[in-house]
Structures are given as C-alpha cells and as structure tokens.
Design an enzyme around this catalytic site. Structure first.
Site, mmCIF file in Angstrom:
data_model
loop_
_atom_site.group_PDB
_atom_site.id
_atom_site.type_symbol
_atom_site.label_atom_id
_atom_site.label_comp_id
_atom_site.label_asym_id
_atom_site.label_seq_id
_atom_site.Cartn_x
_atom_site.Cartn_y
_atom_site.Cartn_z
ATOM 1 N N SER A 180 1.103 -1.118 0.130
ATOM 2 C CA SER A 180 -0.064 -0.072 -0.003
ATOM 3 C C SER A 180 1.006 1.150 0.053
ATOM 4 O O SER A 180 2.006 1.058 0.296
ATOM 5 C CB SER A 180 -0.929 -0.050 1.265
ATOM 6 N N TYR A 194 -1.572 -0.516 10.383
ATOM 7 C CA TYR A 194 -1.928 -0.641 8.974
ATOM 8 C C TYR A 194 -0.256 -0.353 8.271
ATOM 9 O O TYR A 194 0.270 -0.962 7.460
ATOM 10 C CB TYR A 194 -2.927 -0.082 8.376
#
Length: 291
Positions: free
Chosen positions: A143, A156
């Site tokens: 990501s 995350y």
C-alpha cells in the site's frame, strides 16, 4: 517469459496463484491474467468461490493465508497439476486503523498475521519451487501506507511497510535465480476492503471507510496500473498520481513531507480529521515552493 519486441513480461499460458482473488484488486488482476491466457488458481478464505465471481476456467482452493497447512496444500496442488509456478500474487489482506493508545494488541496480532505473515508464508512456501525452476515472479500487494506513514494508522502502516521491506529483501536475495519481485503500493481506492475493518478506534475507522468509499479510483483502474507494472518487471508500482506525489514528496522534498505530517498529528490531537488529505496539502506546498 518476456516479449522480445516490447521487453514486457507475457503471462500467456503462465501458471499463476492469486490470493484474495475473489474480490477487489485480486479479482481484477485475475481477470487481466485470464484475458491474456494465463492459467490461474485463486486462493481465498471462502470454502467455495462465490457463485459467478470468477472467470470461466479459473481454479479455486480455500486458502486462509494464516494457515500453514492450507499453504502446503496449495503447493501440493500446484506441483500435482502444473508441475511449477510462474507467478505468485500475495494479495490477500485486511484493513485496520487506529491511534497507538486505542488499538488493542489483539487487533495488532490479527493484522500482522494476515497482512504481513500471510505474505511471508506465501513467499516461503513457493520460493523453493521458483529456485528449482530458476525463474518466476513474486508480486506482493502492499500500500502507499507502506511508504508514506500518516498518523492514526500505526498497525496498517507497519504491516505494509513490512511487506515493502520483505519485497526489497527478496528482490536482491532471489535475483541469482532470475526471480523477479514486484510490490504494488496503491493509495485509497474503492473496494470492499472497508468491510474488513475491525477494532476499538471506531472514529478512525469511520474516516478510513469514508476515504475508501469516496476515492476517485476503483479496483479496475488500480489493477490496470498494477498489471502494467508487473509486466514491466518494476519493483515498486505506484498505481495513482496522488500516491506518486506523496511518495516523491517524502523522497525529494523531505521538509515538506515532515511538516505536513506534523500538522496532521496536531490536527488529530485537536479533534481534526483522523486521516487528513495529506496529498492535497503536499501538492499545494510543493507548488508554492516551485514558484
């Protein structure tokens, strides 16, 4: 295999395993592979693939990336039916967010086991096969959060940064066996990933859901950019313009990046947006500096 005219990798008749391939980015990558003539095995958490989801001809196995046993079963299936693998796409993942003092340790363990160790398990399972055949490609979905680390996303950010670090390590470690490694780093895009959010920091997760559902791009656009990067054999694939701006700001205009992140932290402390529009702020400041 590469096309000698374009120097792009061809997936025609390639043997490919895609995890998390029943929805979102994974499903769109599966469709692109099938359209090019690849043989595809999808692994996902469902006991059976949702009816009508996968293109005709795609094979399916239940594969929870937290399960060493199911990874071994997938390897045996590949050995038995294909006698090798050309492309491994470690795409399965979940979303999480939250402030460091709110996110529970159970939530940390959950996301680490899926988003980071799930990728590790895939790489460990199939690297011996790729080494033996002296070639192949590993694609890991990370990501932009693995490269650009905004406040209130510690868990995350950490796991996605870990996927980037793992991928870079393997890029060098496996190159003597002609194994290509690619890591995909999209920013927010419309997907069902928001449905996987869980945790105690409800306010932060509401903001994340809002950013995902209102993102300007969907999985089709992100998959097209990711697929082009895979075929070109790129290492880091940034799939969208705002991601490139944010990452390049960190690389080439670090004071702008640092100042933006600090302001974001102050905004958060005062009850402002949980995940502020960092890219827009970076764009504005970089434009001012260029005048």
């Amino acid at each position: 295999m590469r096309n000698s005219r374009t120097n792009l990798r061809s997936y025609a008749d390639a043997r490919a395993l895609v995890t998390g391939g029943c929805s979102g980015l994974g499903l769109e990558l599966v469709k692109l592979l099938v359209a090019e003539g690849a043989r595809v095995l999808v692994g996902d958490v469902h006991e059976e693939a949702p009816a009508g989801t996968l293109p005709l001809g795609v094979q399916y196995r239940q594969l929870d990336v937290r399960s060493d046993e199911q990874w071994d079963e997938a390897r045996v299936w590949v050995e038995t039916h294909w006698q090798g693998l050309d492309l491994l796409v470690n795409n399965a993942g979940v979303a999480a967010g939250g402030r460091i003092d709110v996110t529970s340790m159970d939530d940390w363990k959950w996301i680490v086991d899926i988003n980071l160790l799930g990728v590790v398990r895939g790489c460990r399972t199939f690297t011996p096969m790729l080494k033996e055949q002296r070639g192949g490609q590993i694609v890991n979905t990370a990501s932009l959060a693995g490269l650009v680390h905004s406040p209130a996303m510690a868990s995350y950010n950490s796991v996605k940064a870990g996927v980037v670090a793992l991928s870079e390590t393997l890029l060098h470690e496996l190159s003597p066996w002609n194994i290509v490694v690619t890591v995909i780093c999209p920013s927010f895009f419309r997907t069902n990933l928001a449905s996987s959010l869980q945790g105690k920091d409800v306010e932060m997760e509401e903001t994340a859901v809002d950013l995902i559902t209102k993102a300007p791009r969907g999985a089709v656009e992100v998959a097209a950019a990711a697929y082009a990067g895979m075929k070109a054999g790129k290492f880091i694939v940034l799939t969208d313009p705002d991601g490139r701006i944010a990452y390049n700001s960190k690389r080439f205009s670090r004071p702008v990046y640092t100042a933006t992140m600090k302001r974001a932290g102050k905004s958060l402390a005062k009850g402002g947006p949980a995940i502020p529009p960092l890219v827009a702020k970076m764009q504005a400041r970089m434009a001012q500096r260029s005048k």
